[in-house]
Design a protein around this motif. Structure first.
Motif, PDB file in Angstrom:
ATOM      1  N   CYS A  15      -4.903   5.522   1.078  1.00  0.00           N
ATOM      2  CA  CYS A  15      -3.817   6.617   1.374  1.00  0.00           C
ATOM      3  C   CYS A  15      -3.660   6.982   2.758  1.00  0.00           C
ATOM      4  CB  CYS A  15      -4.389   7.747   0.536  1.00  0.00           C
ATOM      5  SG  CYS A  15      -3.374   9.131   0.355  1.00  0.00           S
ATOM      6  N   ALA A  69       0.714  11.668  -2.120  1.00  0.00           N
ATOM      7  CA  ALA A  69      -0.291  10.644  -1.929  1.00  0.00           C
ATOM      8  C   ALA A  69      -0.009   9.617  -2.885  1.00  0.00           C
ATOM      9  CB  ALA A  69      -1.789  11.455  -2.034  1.00  0.00           C
ATOM     10  N   PHE A  81       0.572   6.068  -0.461  1.00  0.00           N
ATOM     11  CA  PHE A  81      -0.113   5.215  -1.288  1.00  0.00           C
ATOM     12  C   PHE A  81      -0.093   3.639  -0.887  1.00  0.00           C
ATOM     13  CE2 PHE A  81      -2.243   3.344  -4.872  1.00  0.00           C
ATOM     14  CZ  PHE A  81      -3.646   3.971  -5.019  1.00  0.00           C
TER      15      PHE A  81
END
Length: 511
Positions: free
Chosen positions: A70, A78, A83
């Protein structure tokens, strides 16, 4: 009272965030992540060895060959924009490139980062926009006329420029940057094939020209992918750093493309641009200038990235020379002088099996495009069980595939062209699992110029090795330059000595 309330509110918010961050981090198996900034500190620290860093992270997973990280450790971001899933597992790559192709487009992050350079051209578009351009281009790349035209341009540039430059360097005992020469040669060939106009960047005085803009365009555009979008957008607004250099280079490309397009509108020819100008999109309309301009440099780039000089080929010169000599003895006779009067024809190059294996092995370890990024449209699960949330990014590392023992065996780091040959050494045999080797991409986006790229590489390598023995300049460092496509940071500087050719015995085997 207000101070205490603020203190407890901050403490509660911090505790809640740290709990959330702990729950997020424990599910990730990539590089260490930090509050707020995620794994960005590691990306920055490894920015000069990014491809090897990714390979190291994938090695650390063992046979899993997949990890997740991340880059923006902030709630609501996130699990989407920040991600990243990184993989080099062949089954995962096949899933992304073929099985669920529609679920993994270029996506908004890639398209925004590359829009200035690629617009809505074939390499930066998705859906129907991409499909109609793909079909149009595919018709042109399958014609024998294109193959013949490419052969003419390649052989002409070798004969009238490359050999002259190399002969002078050999006579004067001066070094040349082979990577720079081959990039210029390819640039001239593709521009000639595309526009019918030779920019002559490969000349004896080697001027700083349009071909040099890619040394600025690609590293600057790569930075847009590695860091959060707001950072490069801010630099673009402030007109500083890589964004400043990028804007200047893009203007050079824009001017060149505008001139070429205007010339072809006035005087149509048989080049690719003229043919593409006659085609229509899905709505029956002619392609707009913005698309025409952005497609041409992309076909040029596709040709360039597969013909860069590689140090490994220098080490294999003798085996390659034996194979070329055996072919030329059959096609041109035993007089070795006739072998070097003209570059190889594409039909002669077609017969060079061992050279093709050496080139494929080079691309296995040093793929022209080391990493590729895809956007995840809908939640999905990869064949190895890795869950991908919608809105996130999946990266497949082509560079790492060739360095995994679980994929290529214990000798994966060894340079062995023989792994591409049949037991008898007389046939080129790619791996049965085609997704172990995706240097030319895979699935519906497989490189249209793959066969032409191999032929061009074989012709150029033969043209150099038949005439000269190469040796690296003492002390010259061969290392990677971080870019969208792999380059050598300091070029490939070599000395040349004339080669004495000897016709092999009639029964000589090419490989």
């Amino acid at each position: 009272m207000d101070t205490i309330l603020i203190f407890f509110s901050l403490a509660a918010a911090t505790s809640a965030y740290l709990l959330w961050f702990w729950l997020l981090a424990r599910k990730l198996n990539g590089p260490k992540v930090w509050p707020l900034v995620g794994s960005l500190p590691h990306v920055f620290m490894n920015r000069r060895r990014f491809h090897d860093w990714i390979a190291t992270n994938l090695h650390a997973t063992g046979n899993a060959a997949t990890y997740q990280t991340c880059t923006i450790a902030i709630p609501f971001l996130a699990r989407k924009q920040g991600f990243y899933t990184v993989t080099c597992h062949p089954k995962n790559i096949e899933h992304i490139l073929r099985t669920r192709f529609d679920n993994y487009p270029k996506g908004p992050t890639w398209q925004t980062a590359f829009h200035d350079l690629l617009g809505q051209g074939i390499f930066n578009s998705d859906g129907e926009t991409w499909l109609i351009q793909r079909k149009t281009a595919a018709l042109e790349f399958t014609t024998r006329t294109l193959r013949q035209a490419m052969a003419r341009w390649v052989n002409r540039t070798i004969r009238t420029r490359l050999w002259i430059i190399l002969d002078k360097a050999a006579k004067d005992h001066t070094s040349v940057d082979l990577q720079d020469l081959l990039l210029r040669l390819t640039f001239d060939n593709i521009c000639g094939l595309t526009f019918g106009k030779d920019p002559e960047t490969l000349s004896i005085d080697l001027p700083k020209t349009l071909s040099r803009t890619h040394s600025i365009l690609q590293p600057a555009t790569l930075q847009r992918l590695l860091y959060p979008g707001f950072l490069w957008r801010l630099k673009k607004i402030l007109h500083v750093g890589a964004e400043r250099r990028l804007r200047k280079s893009l203007q050079v490309v824009e001017n060149y493309m505008t001139e070429a397009l205007d010339a072809r509108k006035e005087t149509p020819s048989d080049d690719l641009l003229s043919r593409f100008m006659k085609k229509r999109d899905i709505d029956g309309n002619l392609f707009p200038n913005t698309v025409l301009k952005r497609n041409r440099p992309q076909f040029r780039s596709c040709g360039t990235r597969h013909v860069i000089g590689r140090a490994q080929l220098v080490l294999l010169a003798e085996k390659i020379i034996r194979e070329i000599s055996a072919v030329l003895q059959e096609t041109r006779g035993k007089d070795t002088q006739k072998w070097i009067e003209e570059p190889l024809t594409f039909d002669e190059a077609d017969r060079l099996i061992y050279l093709k294996a050496a080139l494929a092995e080079t691309l296995r370890l040093y793929p022209s495009v080391p990493e590729d990024f895809k956007y995840v449209v809908s939640d999905d699960v990869l064949p190895d069980g890795t869950a991908l949330p919608s809105g996130s990014t999946v990266t497949y590392s082509i560079y790492s595939v060739g360095r995994m023992k679980s994929i290529w065996g214990e000798d994966c780091l060894e340079f062995k062209p023989e792994r591409w040959l049949s037991a008898g050494g007389d046939r080129f045999e790619p791996p049965k699992d085609g997704y172990k080797f995706v240097a030319f991409n895979g699935g519906p986006r497989t490189c249209l110029g793959k066969d032409l790229a191999y032929l061009q590489m074989k012709s150029v390598v033969s043209a150099v090795l038949l005439r000269y023995r190469l040796s690296l300049v003492p002390g010259h460092r061969v290392e990677q330059k971080m870019s969208l496509t792999l380059f050598m940071k300091n070029g490939l500087k070599v000395y040349l000595k004339p080669r004495q050719l000897v016709a092999p015995p009639k029964a000589a085997v090419s490989a």
